[in-house]
Motif scaffolding. Sequence first.
Motif, PDB file in Angstrom:
ATOM      1  N   GLY A 497       0.813  -1.212   0.000  1.00  0.00           N
ATOM      2  CA  GLY A 497       0.000   0.000   0.000  1.00  0.00           C
ATOM      3  C   GLY A 497       0.849   1.265   0.000  1.00  0.00           C
ATOM      4  N   VAL A 498       1.905   1.278   0.814  1.00  0.00           N
ATOM      5  CA  VAL A 498       2.815   2.432   0.848  1.00  0.00           C
ATOM      6  C   VAL A 498       3.469   2.636  -0.513  1.00  0.00           C
ATOM      7  CG1 VAL A 498       4.978   3.303   1.813  1.00  0.00           C
ATOM      8  CG2 VAL A 498       3.256   2.311   3.334  1.00  0.00           C
ATOM      9  N   VAL A 499       3.910   1.536  -1.131  1.00  0.00           N
ATOM     10  CA  VAL A 499       4.572   1.631  -2.451  1.00  0.00           C
ATOM     11  C   VAL A 499       3.602   2.178  -3.495  1.00  0.00           C
ATOM     12  CG1 VAL A 499       5.614   0.280  -4.309  1.00  0.00           C
ATOM     13  CG2 VAL A 499       6.248  -0.188  -1.935  1.00  0.00           C
ATOM     14  N   LEU A 500       2.354   1.707  -3.484  1.00  0.00           N
ATOM     15  CA  LEU A 500       1.370   2.189  -4.465  1.00  0.00           C
ATOM     16  C   LEU A 500       1.094   3.680  -4.294  1.00  0.00           C
ATOM     17  CD1 LEU A 500      -1.199  -0.770  -4.495  1.00  0.00           C
ATOM     18  CD2 LEU A 500       0.364  -0.104  -6.325  1.00  0.00           C
ATOM     19  N   ILE A 501       0.986   4.137  -3.050  1.00  0.00           N
ATOM     20  CA  ILE A 501       0.744   5.570  -2.817  1.00  0.00           C
ATOM     21  C   ILE A 501       1.990   6.379  -3.186  1.00  0.00           C
ATOM     22  CG2 ILE A 501       0.216   7.286  -1.034  1.00  0.00           C
ATOM     23  CD1 ILE A 501      -1.395   4.985   0.341  1.00  0.00           C
ATOM     24  N   TRP A 502       3.172   5.794  -2.986  1.00  0.00           N
ATOM     25  CA  TRP A 502       4.413   6.465  -3.397  1.00  0.00           C
ATOM     26  C   TRP A 502       4.448   6.620  -4.910  1.00  0.00           C
ATOM     27  CZ3 TRP A 502       9.075   6.158   0.118  1.00  0.00           C
ATOM     28  CH2 TRP A 502      10.141   6.909  -0.377  1.00  0.00           C
ATOM     29  N   ILE A 503       4.057   5.549  -5.646  1.00  0.00           N
ATOM     30  CA  ILE A 503       4.089   5.592  -7.111  1.00  0.00           C
ATOM     31  C   ILE A 503       2.966   6.471  -7.661  1.00  0.00           C
ATOM     32  CG2 ILE A 503       3.871   4.189  -9.207  1.00  0.00           C
ATOM     33  CD1 ILE A 503       5.063   1.856  -7.605  1.00  0.00           C
ATOM     34  N   PHE A 504       1.795   6.409  -7.017  1.00  0.00           N
ATOM     35  CA  PHE A 504       0.627   7.179  -7.468  1.00  0.00           C
ATOM     36  C   PHE A 504       0.216   8.170  -6.373  1.00  0.00           C
ATOM     37  CE2 PHE A 504       0.273   2.866  -9.297  1.00  0.00           C
ATOM     38  CZ  PHE A 504       0.439   3.188 -10.646  1.00  0.00           C
ATOM     39  N   PRO A 505       0.949   9.280  -6.232  1.00  0.00           N
ATOM     40  CA  PRO A 505       0.649  10.235  -5.149  1.00  0.00           C
ATOM     41  C   PRO A 505      -0.747  10.839  -5.237  1.00  0.00           C
ATOM     42  CG  PRO A 505       2.298  11.130  -6.675  1.00  0.00           C
ATOM     43  CD  PRO A 505       2.123   9.686  -7.032  1.00  0.00           C
ATOM     44  N   ALA A 506      -1.372  10.782  -6.422  1.00  0.00           N
ATOM     45  CA  ALA A 506      -2.726  11.332  -6.552  1.00  0.00           C
ATOM     46  C   ALA A 506      -3.718  10.620  -5.633  1.00  0.00           C
ATOM     47  CB  ALA A 506      -3.196  11.234  -8.001  1.00  0.00           C
ATOM     48  N   LEU A 507      -3.419   9.371  -5.250  1.00  0.00           N
ATOM     49  CA  LEU A 507      -4.295   8.653  -4.317  1.00  0.00           C
ATOM     50  C   LEU A 507      -4.445   9.402  -3.003  1.00  0.00           C
ATOM     51  CD1 LEU A 507      -3.014   4.998  -4.881  1.00  0.00           C
ATOM     52  CD2 LEU A 507      -5.311   5.843  -5.395  1.00  0.00           C
ATOM     53  N   LEU A 511      -8.026  14.114  -3.595  1.00  0.00           N
ATOM     54  CA  LEU A 511      -9.277  14.469  -2.915  1.00  0.00           C
ATOM     55  C   LEU A 511      -9.153  15.735  -2.067  1.00  0.00           C
ATOM     56  CD1 LEU A 511     -12.194  13.654  -2.576  1.00  0.00           C
ATOM     57  CD2 LEU A 511     -11.541  12.175  -0.670  1.00  0.00           C
ATOM     58  N   PRO A 512      -8.100  15.892  -1.235  1.00  0.00           N
ATOM     59  CA  PRO A 512      -8.010  17.155  -0.477  1.00  0.00           C
ATOM     60  C   PRO A 512      -7.875  18.382  -1.372  1.00  0.00           C
ATOM     61  CG  PRO A 512      -6.029  15.824  -0.159  1.00  0.00           C
ATOM     62  CD  PRO A 512      -7.044  14.948  -0.826  1.00  0.00           C
ATOM     63  N   ARG A 513      -7.181  18.247  -2.507  1.00  0.00           N
ATOM     64  CA  ARG A 513      -7.069  19.394  -3.427  1.00  0.00           C
ATOM     65  C   ARG A 513      -8.412  19.688  -4.081  1.00  0.00           C
ATOM     66  NH1 ARG A 513      -1.193  18.496  -6.497  1.00  0.00           N
ATOM     67  NH2 ARG A 513       0.099  18.959  -4.668  1.00  0.00           N
ATOM     68  N   ALA A 514      -9.177  18.637  -4.383  1.00  0.00           N
ATOM     69  CA  ALA A 514     -10.481  18.846  -5.015  1.00  0.00           C
ATOM     70  C   ALA A 514     -11.472  19.500  -4.060  1.00  0.00           C
ATOM     71  CB  ALA A 514     -11.029  17.506  -5.504  1.00  0.00           C
ATOM     72  N   ILE A 515     -11.393  19.146  -2.779  1.00  0.00           N
ATOM     73  CA  ILE A 515     -12.355  19.669  -1.803  1.00  0.00           C
ATOM     74  C   ILE A 515     -11.910  21.013  -1.252  1.00  0.00           C
ATOM     75  CG2 ILE A 515     -13.401  19.260   0.463  1.00  0.00           C
ATOM     76  CD1 ILE A 515     -13.301  16.286  -0.127  1.00  0.00           C
ATOM     77  N   PHE A 516     -10.625  21.154  -0.915  1.00  0.00           N
ATOM     78  CA  PHE A 516     -10.149  22.344  -0.212  1.00  0.00           C
ATOM     79  C   PHE A 516      -9.432  23.331  -1.129  1.00  0.00           C
ATOM     80  CE2 PHE A 516     -10.530  19.028   2.983  1.00  0.00           C
ATOM     81  CZ  PHE A 516     -11.200  19.675   3.988  1.00  0.00           C
TER      82      PHE A 516
END
Length: 516
Positions: A497-507, A511-516
């Motif tokens: 899970g950490v590796v996937l979020i590292w590779i795909f930081p948009a995960l 959402l915080p950029r879209a909302i805030f």
Amino acid sequence: MTEYLDVIMFAALMVAILSGFPVSFSIAGIGIAFAYLGWALGVMDITLLGAMGQRVFGLLSNQVLIAIPLFVLMGALLEKSRIAEDLLDTMGRLFGQVRGGLGISVVLVGALLAASTGIVGATVVAMGMIALPTMLRAGYDPRVASGIVCTAGTLGQIIPPSTLLIILADVMSNAYQQAQYEQGKFSVEALSVGQFFAAAILPGLLLVCLYLIYILARGVLRPADMPPAPPGLAKPDRAEVIRAVIPPILLIFAVLGAILGGIATPTEAASVGAVGALLMAGVRFGMNRKMILLGAVALVALGILAGLFPVRLQRDDLGLGSYLAGAGYIMLAIGGIVAVVLALKSAIRGRIIQDALNSTLTMTAMIFATILSAGIFSLVFIGLGGEERVARLLEDMPGGATGALIFSMIFIFILGFFLDFVEISVILLPLVTPTLIVMGHDPIWLGVLIAINLQTSFLTPPFGFSLFYLRGAAPPEITTGHIYAGVVPFIGLQIVGVVLIWIFPALAIWLPRAIF
């Protein structure tokens, strides 16, 4: 020797904590002892401890951290009123006939309880007492069953609302502001708890999906490890499923929806969650269930209508419609107050509120005592030059910013074998995160990576808290070896899970950029 006093101090802290002495006293005691040792050796200015009073005041007046006891109370009320047990039993019977179905139900219930309670201990104990015996009777491998229960219980640390994310949001916001000062920016931005809650939703769901894929794959590849439940397990009807699932989901929407929608601050939303949990307990155990339910509906209607059509009765230019709306809002508020009083009366009669408050005060005292004592430790560590040493160490890492982050993540992972997430968050993270942010890492993305890493600390032997919780609640045939062996594949999934979020930081950051 004096130039390595900060390193010796950190090592002494490890020894003191592992000795079994109360954590907060260990942290504060080591800090004070090394402060006077450094002063006696002439390598520290003892007047630096004068800043401790300001730190204590800052902690006690921190509006963000006030949300912690309210969220803990919300989870404790749901646990003590056995709403979580009903959910677990219903979902177990719903998926029981699928190969690996009991494991799937445990993970799904863990995710729902994580989003509505956020208390790891309560979730693991409840599932250990209810789901684990059922899984063993169905023929599950003890290691597989133990690993699923332990891991599903830790979802409360990454799926909001969670105390980890609240503490982490405060630490990362301070680190982000410090990094901006170091970069010469004096009009600094701050980070909010809502941003971290939004950032953790998709990674939390990603972990749930990884767990489910693993359970389904193992059920196919090694069917003997996870057979279907016994045929005698009665499947729940639609009404039973709705009664068990809908209340927690409504509570999740009320709390997270209010925060992410900008309607309420985390503290206000936490109070809404606590009142909602009290009303749910009242509907379950109260003598006047219909009145409590009607009062709950009145409060929901009041929140929606007052948000869409606000009325300020102190103005002198209001028309008849505004006065009628104001009168309606007052009636709805009175109905809600009556429902809360009736629910509170029922909770007191059933000793639900007493037990929930006891759990809340115990956990809140532990968290705040640790944060206070960590303030003493970090002050002394900075005074002995530890902050500069950590910054130099990260800057000198091969690989630049990426190498520094890999080293930090590995170091946090190793500390998770021995320390609690609160201790790592308030002692280590303020030292390493400002430098990592200055190096160019996005603070929200960085915070989510660290949150998953800290969540893993609940699973890593020998001091993983989930392991202890399950050991206390598990049947006698479950050994400590079964529990340790069972969590190993899930620790691997956490790393994936950490590796996937590292590779795909948009995960983490979309959402915080879209909302805030």
